[in-house]
Design an enzyme around this catalytic site. Structure first.
Site, PDB file in Angstrom:
ATOM      1  N   HIS A  25       0.775  -1.044   0.171  1.00 52.08           N
ATOM      2  CA  HIS A  25       0.227  -0.029   0.079  1.00 52.08           C
ATOM      3  C   HIS A  25       0.943   1.128   0.099  1.00 52.08           C
ATOM      4  CE1 HIS A  25       0.604   1.602   4.221  1.00 52.08           C
ATOM      5  NE2 HIS A  25       0.995   0.193   4.440  1.00 52.08           N
ATOM      6  N   CYS A  26       0.490   2.310  -0.483  1.00 48.55           N
ATOM      7  CA  CYS A  26       0.981   3.613  -0.255  1.00 48.55           C
ATOM      8  C   CYS A  26       0.158   4.406   0.506  1.00 48.55           C
ATOM      9  CB  CYS A  26       1.038   4.174  -1.772  1.00 48.55           C
ATOM     10  SG  CYS A  26      -0.329   4.492  -2.682  1.00 48.55           S
ATOM     11  N   ALA A  27       0.023   5.844   0.188  1.00 50.22           N
ATOM     12  CA  ALA A  27      -0.588   6.861   1.234  1.00 50.22           C
ATOM     13  C   ALA A  27      -2.240   6.595   1.100  1.00 50.22           C
ATOM     14  CB  ALA A  27      -0.213   8.318   0.655  1.00 50.22           C
ATOM     15  N   ARG A  29      -3.873   4.121  -1.380  1.00 48.96           N
ATOM     16  CA  ARG A  29      -4.440   3.001  -2.124  1.00 48.96           C
ATOM     17  C   ARG A  29      -3.733   1.525  -1.799  1.00 48.96           C
ATOM     18  NH1 ARG A  29      -3.483   5.245  -7.909  1.00 48.96           N
ATOM     19  NH2 ARG A  29      -4.392   7.198  -6.987  1.00 48.96           N
ATOM     20  N   THR A 110       7.394   3.538  -3.707  1.00 46.13           N
ATOM     21  CA  THR A 110       6.089   3.820  -2.759  1.00 46.13           C
ATOM     22  C   THR A 110       6.224   3.762  -1.358  1.00 46.13           C
ATOM     23  OG1 THR A 110       4.801   2.959  -4.766  1.00 46.13           O
ATOM     24  CG2 THR A 110       3.870   2.812  -2.705  1.00 46.13           C
TER      25      THR A 110
END
Length: 237
Positions: A25-27, A29, A110
């Site tokens: 995951h990123c910030a 999504r 990411t």
């Protein structure tokens, strides 16, 4: 689990645990690498109240859910019984060369792109404070906050070493130490000395071309890839 229902619905929407090669995951999504994206029910996911958007890009199936993504991610791992760095490279569809390149770059950057953005904002605010006369470059407040803003960029090879090691399937701590060696004070001092005209250093008799690796990207990524390649060869041997 706070988001168990949502995580179960997302898991079902991407085709179940069996269709997942890896997830991170990123910030905002969840980023899935699916064995077969055709098995994902994109329409149902988009209609889910807990899902903002679904995007397919760079070989990834991305489910945008917002700032609480880390909590959903943890619940998803528990629900699906996946490890944090779960992957199945043997069955992975590598796709085009460009898609693989985008996947590598996004996979490496990411994990800490949010920290880089925050550091950039902090540096911008400090520049604004200087321009408005609210502080000077000699105050303790400015020096401390400036160091905090610069840290992620100055020690970028260390962060990249860790994430690249995980991405390339090697020991992330080994590749992180390689990054740390590149920005070690002794290496930085040797670089400064070489710029001042000092005689070059030698490594087992081979002259060394010293470079300032602070904030660099390509050297540590290449070094991490090479390290993981040697590691896999040693394990298989």
């Amino acid at each position: 689990m706070k988001y168990q229902v949502l995580s179960e619905e997302i898991l079902q929407g991407v085709g179940g645990k069996e269709n997942i090669n890896s997830v991170m995951h990123c910030a905002t999504r969840l980023r899935f690498k699916l064995k077969d994206s055709r098995k994902a029910d994109t329409a149902t996911l988009k209609a889910n109240a807990g899902v903002i958007m679904v995007v397919e890009s760079g070989g990834q199936y991305q489910v945008v859910i917002g700032n609480h993504v880390s909590e959903v991610y943890q619940d998803l791992l528990t629900t699906a019984g996946l490890a944090d760095d779960s992957s199945n490279n043997a069955d992975e569809d590598k796709g085009s060369l460009f898609a693989r390149f985008i996947d590598i770059v996004s996979g490496i950057f990411t994990p800490f792109v949010g920290i880089m953005a925050a550091s950039g904002i902090l540096k911008g605010l400090l520049s604004l404070a200087l321009a408005c006369g609210l502080t000077t470059e000699t105050t303790g407040t400015y020096i401390t906050l400036s160091a905090a803003g610069d840290a992620v960029f100055y020690f970028l090879p260390i962060l990249l070493g860790f994430s690249a090691g995980k991405k390339f399937g090697g020991n992330a701590f080994t590749t992180m130490i390689i990054g740390a060696a590149l920005v070690h004070p002794m290496m930085m001092a040797a670089f400064t000395a070489s710029q001042a005209g000092r005689p070059p250093l030698h490594f087992f008799g081979i002259p060394m071309i010293l470079i300032n690796y602070s904030s660099s990207v390509i050297p540590i990524i290449f070094a991490a890839w090479f390290s993981c390649l040697i590691e896999r060869a040693a394990v298989s041997y």
